[in-house]
Each structure stands twice: as structure tokens, then as C-alpha cells.
Write a protein that holds these residues in place. Structure first.
Motif, short mmCIF file in Angstrom:
data_model
loop_
_atom_site.label_atom_id
_atom_site.label_comp_id
_atom_site.label_asym_id
_atom_site.label_seq_id
_atom_site.Cartn_x
_atom_site.Cartn_y
_atom_site.Cartn_z
N MET A 161 -5.07 -20.11 3.35
CA MET A 161 -5.12 -18.89 2.59
C MET A 161 -5.18 -17.72 3.55
SD MET A 161 -7.71 -17.65 -0.41
CE MET A 161 -7.22 -18.98 -1.45
N ALA A 162 -4.54 -16.63 3.16
CA ALA A 162 -4.50 -15.44 4.02
C ALA A 162 -5.84 -14.72 4.01
CB ALA A 162 -3.42 -14.49 3.53
N ARG A 163 -6.17 -14.19 5.16
CA ARG A 163 -7.34 -13.34 5.26
C ARG A 163 -6.89 -12.01 5.82
NH1 ARG A 163 -11.48 -16.46 8.72
NH2 ARG A 163 -9.61 -17.29 9.63
N LYS A 164 -7.61 -10.97 5.47
CA LYS A 164 -7.25 -9.64 5.93
C LYS A 164 -7.09 -9.63 7.45
CE LYS A 164 -8.12 -5.61 3.91
NZ LYS A 164 -8.83 -5.03 2.89
N GLY A 165 -5.98 -9.05 7.89
CA GLY A 165 -5.73 -8.96 9.32
C GLY A 165 -5.07 -10.18 9.92
N ARG A 166 -4.81 -11.18 9.12
CA ARG A 166 -4.18 -12.40 9.62
C ARG A 166 -2.91 -12.65 8.83
NH1 ARG A 166 -7.79 -16.53 12.40
NH2 ARG A 166 -9.49 -15.19 13.00
N GLY A 167 -1.87 -13.04 9.53
CA GLY A 167 -0.62 -13.37 8.87
C GLY A 167 -0.65 -14.77 8.30
N LEU A 168 0.36 -15.07 7.54
CA LEU A 168 0.47 -16.39 6.93
C LEU A 168 1.38 -17.30 7.74
CD1 LEU A 168 1.03 -15.23 3.25
CD2 LEU A 168 -1.03 -16.26 4.17
N VAL A 169 1.91 -16.81 8.84
CA VAL A 169 2.93 -17.54 9.58
C VAL A 169 2.34 -18.74 10.30
CG1 VAL A 169 4.68 -17.42 11.36
CG2 VAL A 169 4.29 -15.47 9.88
N VAL A 184 2.61 -17.81 -5.85
CA VAL A 184 1.95 -17.61 -4.55
C VAL A 184 1.12 -16.33 -4.50
CG1 VAL A 184 3.65 -18.96 -3.27
CG2 VAL A 184 3.99 -16.48 -3.57
N LYS A 185 1.07 -15.61 -5.58
CA LYS A 185 0.36 -14.32 -5.59
C LYS A 185 -1.07 -14.46 -5.08
CE LYS A 185 -0.54 -10.41 -8.62
NZ LYS A 185 -0.38 -9.87 -9.96
N HIS A 186 -1.72 -15.56 -5.43
CA HIS A 186 -3.10 -15.77 -5.01
C HIS A 186 -3.23 -15.99 -3.50
CE1 HIS A 186 -1.51 -19.84 -5.40
NE2 HIS A 186 -2.49 -20.23 -4.61
N LEU A 187 -2.14 -16.30 -2.82
CA LEU A 187 -2.15 -16.51 -1.37
C LEU A 187 -1.94 -15.22 -0.60
CD1 LEU A 187 0.07 -19.72 -1.12
CD2 LEU A 187 -2.42 -19.59 -1.00
N LEU A 188 -1.42 -14.20 -1.28
CA LEU A 188 -1.06 -12.97 -0.60
C LEU A 188 -2.20 -11.96 -0.63
CD1 LEU A 188 2.54 -12.56 -2.05
CD2 LEU A 188 1.87 -13.67 0.08
N ASP A 189 -2.37 -11.26 0.44
CA ASP A 189 -3.38 -10.21 0.53
C ASP A 189 -2.74 -8.90 0.09
OD1 ASP A 189 -5.63 -8.73 1.15
OD2 ASP A 189 -5.20 -8.65 3.30
N ILE A 190 -2.60 -8.74 -1.25
CA ILE A 190 -1.90 -7.58 -1.78
C ILE A 190 -2.74 -6.77 -2.77
CG2 ILE A 190 0.41 -8.54 -1.45
CD1 ILE A 190 0.42 -9.34 -4.40
N ASN A 191 -3.98 -7.12 -2.91
CA ASN A 191 -4.81 -6.46 -3.91
C ASN A 191 -5.72 -5.37 -3.35
OD1 ASN A 191 -3.83 -7.96 -6.13
ND2 ASN A 191 -5.03 -9.69 -5.42
N GLU A 192 -6.07 -5.43 -2.09
CA GLU A 192 -6.96 -4.45 -1.49
C GLU A 192 -6.43 -4.04 -0.14
OE1 GLU A 192 -10.94 -5.86 -1.31
OE2 GLU A 192 -10.85 -6.72 -3.30
N ARG A 193 -6.85 -2.87 0.29
CA ARG A 193 -6.48 -2.41 1.64
C ARG A 193 -7.22 -3.18 2.68
NH1 ARG A 193 -4.85 3.71 2.00
NH2 ARG A 193 -3.79 3.80 0.04
N GLN A 210 4.55 -10.31 1.75
CA GLN A 210 3.25 -9.67 1.72
C GLN A 210 3.31 -8.28 2.36
OE1 GLN A 210 -0.62 -11.73 2.54
NE2 GLN A 210 -0.44 -10.61 4.46
N ALA A 211 3.98 -8.17 3.49
CA ALA A 211 4.10 -6.88 4.18
C ALA A 211 4.84 -5.87 3.30
CB ALA A 211 4.82 -7.07 5.51
N SER A 212 5.91 -6.29 2.67
CA SER A 212 6.67 -5.37 1.81
C SER A 212 5.84 -4.94 0.61
CB SER A 212 7.97 -6.04 1.34
OG SER A 212 8.85 -6.25 2.41
N ILE A 213 5.19 -5.88 -0.03
CA ILE A 213 4.41 -5.56 -1.24
C ILE A 213 3.21 -4.69 -0.90
CG2 ILE A 213 3.05 -6.55 -3.11
CD1 ILE A 213 5.05 -8.98 -2.97
N ARG A 214 2.55 -4.96 0.23
CA ARG A 214 1.43 -4.11 0.65
C ARG A 214 1.91 -2.68 0.92
NH1 ARG A 214 -3.47 -5.58 1.59
NH2 ARG A 214 -3.81 -3.97 3.16
N ALA A 215 3.08 -2.54 1.50
CA ALA A 215 3.63 -1.20 1.75
C ALA A 215 3.85 -0.48 0.43
CB ALA A 215 4.92 -1.29 2.55
N VAL A 216 4.39 -1.18 -0.55
CA VAL A 216 4.62 -0.59 -1.87
C VAL A 216 3.31 -0.09 -2.46
CG1 VAL A 216 5.25 -1.13 -4.27
CG2 VAL A 216 6.69 -1.93 -2.39
N ARG A 217 2.27 -0.88 -2.32
CA ARG A 217 1.00 -0.54 -2.95
C ARG A 217 0.18 0.48 -2.18
NH1 ARG A 217 -2.21 -5.01 -5.72
NH2 ARG A 217 -2.84 -3.14 -6.82
#
Length: 68
Positions: A1-9, A59-68, A21-28
Motif C-alpha cells: 500500500m502507498a504511503r505519503k512520500g513513497r511511490g508505488l513502483v 485500485v483507488k484505495h491503493l492511491l494516495d489521492i485523498n489528502e495532501r 496517482q501523480a496525475s490525479i494528485r495534481a488535479v486535486r
């Protein structure tokens, strides 16, 4: 699972998750983007997942897209 500051790669398919995740975080969270730029980024993120036959809802639950 992704953690803030860490990639999923760690696996090839996770590259798509990390890039989406990077694109969606930029949108938000990126200030100063136009609606057009946000639309392009969101479509890009979703397309990266589709290219790997991944649905965002799966996969939404795996992405860090809900908080800064």
C-alpha cells in the motif's frame, strides 16, 4: 500500500499506478491549473490505468489521492 512520500513502483504494473496517482494528485491539489489542464491530467491518469487493464475503482484505495 502507498504511503505519503513513497511511490508505488516495485512491479511493472505499479508504474501505471504511480503515474496515475501523480496525475490525479495534481488535479486535486496543484494550484493554478485551468479546468482544461485538470481535465487533461485526469484523463491521462485514467488512461494510464486502462493501458494496464486496471479500473480506478479497483485500485483507488491503493492511491494516495485523498489528502495532501
Amino acid at each position: 500500500m502507498a504511503r505519503k512520500g513513497r511511490g508505488l513502483v516495485s512491479y511493472p504494473k505499479n508504474i501505471a499506478l504511480d503515474e496515475a496517482q501523480a496525475s490525479i494528485r495534481a488535479v486535486r491539489f496543484a494550484p493554478g491549473l485551468t479546468n482544461s489542464e485538470r481535465t487533461i491530467l485526469l484523463r491521462d491518469g485514467i488512461q494510464r490505468l486502462r493501458n494496464e487493464n486496471i479500473l480506478l475503482r479497483d485500485v483507488k484505495h491503493l492511491l494516495d489521492i485523498n489528502e495532501r
